[in-house]
Design an enzyme around this catalytic site. Structure first.
Site, PDB file in Angstrom:
ATOM      1  N   THR A  12       0.687  -1.110  -0.177  1.00 47.96           N
ATOM      2  CA  THR A  12      -0.060   0.022   0.267  1.00 47.96           C
ATOM      3  C   THR A  12       0.904   1.249  -0.086  1.00 47.96           C
ATOM      4  O   THR A  12       1.974   1.387   0.954  1.00 47.96           O
ATOM      5  CB  THR A  12      -0.855   0.047   1.269  1.00 47.96           C
ATOM      6  N   ASP A 111      -7.035   0.985 -10.175  1.00 46.29           N
ATOM      7  CA  ASP A 111      -5.707   1.452 -10.395  1.00 46.29           C
ATOM      8  C   ASP A 111      -5.347   1.660 -11.693  1.00 46.29           C
ATOM      9  O   ASP A 111      -4.759   2.589 -12.245  1.00 46.29           O
ATOM     10  CB  ASP A 111      -4.680   0.389  -9.780  1.00 46.29           C
TER      11      ASP A 111
END
Length: 272
Positions: A12, A111
């Site tokens: 992350t 993403d």
């Protein structure tokens, strides 16, 4: 100050961005391991510890997650720990401003969407975006800013680890450029396969896209940009990539937040 959270399968990225629109820049960035069973409280403790006093200066938050369970916890965390800070989670129904010209838009990873949005916003022309993560995504944006689709391949580290896990004679190796494409020992052989092999894979995919997709031939002006944690390892071996943007995803999150800012302000006024 905008808090941007980019949750992927293995890691992350947490970033802080200062300014808006063309003046926005990433001022801090951290990379932590993704835990699929993390709780909202644990996330809050980690992020608050990273951003420190900037927690009091947040003007907004934008987040995406390729791990559904973590996205749920991110939502709870933002509601409980930063309830007065407007936030946008990249999920179906959120305005991104980029048309998804694919069979099932809901299947496209958040993403990939924000990367393509950021690439088009930066270059204002057709683009091919290569994201080196746990998977390698090679995505295509038209000259009109439309997401046309792309290709997904296993990531460099994932493939190398899988080879080691499934063979008694191989072991996990550090991803680094070997002395030569012809390795002189097992470690160098695996490194050569990973580095030069995946560089060839990406160059091959980009080349095929430029051959097969209308408006992307060598006669057309196309931006080819790489991002992702393992991109710097392969960049020296890539012949097709023109640009590298370490913060492409974070800037894409900022763009989506800004495009939804008026909606968020309306919700806050209603809540009052």
């Amino acid at each position: 100050m905008l808090l941007a959270i980019d949750v992927r399968n293995t890691h992350t990225v947490v970033g802080l961005l200062s300014g808006m629109k063309e003046h926005a820049k990433v001022v801090q960035q951290w990379r932590i391991r993704t835990e699929s069973e993390v709780t909202a409280d644990e996330l809050a403790l980690t992020i608050d510890g990273l951003i420190g006093e900037d927690s009091e200066r947040l003007t907004g938050t934008a987040a995406l997650s390729t791990v559904p369970s973590v996205l749920h916890e991110v939502r709870i965390m933002l509601d409980q720990y930063w309830p007065s800070v407007p936030h946008v989670l990249i999920e179906p129904g959120v305005r991104t401003g980029i048309p998804l010209l694919v069979d099932n838009p809901k299947e496209v990873g958040a993403d990939r969407i924000v990367n393509c949005l950021a690439a088009y916003d930066r270059f204002r022309k057709a683009a091919i975006v290569v994201d080196f993560g746990s998977s390698i995504c090679v995505d295509v944006v038209s000259a009109k800013g439309e997401f046309l689709g792309g290709a997904i391949a296993p990531g460099v580290q994932v493939s190398s680890d899988a080879a080691a896990a499934r063979s008694a004679a191989l072991r996990r190796v550090e991803l680094a450029r070997p002395r030569s494409v012809v390795g002189k020992n097992t470690v160098e052989c695996m490194q050569a396969g990973a580095v030069f092999g995946f560089a060839g894979l990406v160059d091959g995919l980009v080349g095929r896209i430029r051959e097969d997709v209308s408006g992307f031939s060598v006669d057309h002006d196309v931006a080819i940009v790489a991002t992702g944690h393992t991109a710097p390892l392969l960049l020296p071996e890539l012949h097709t990539v023109d640009h590298y943007d370490q913060h492409l995803t974070l800037q894409g999150l900022r763009l989506v937040f800004e495009r939804n800012l008026e909606v968020q302000r309306g919700r806050l006024k209603t809540a009052r």
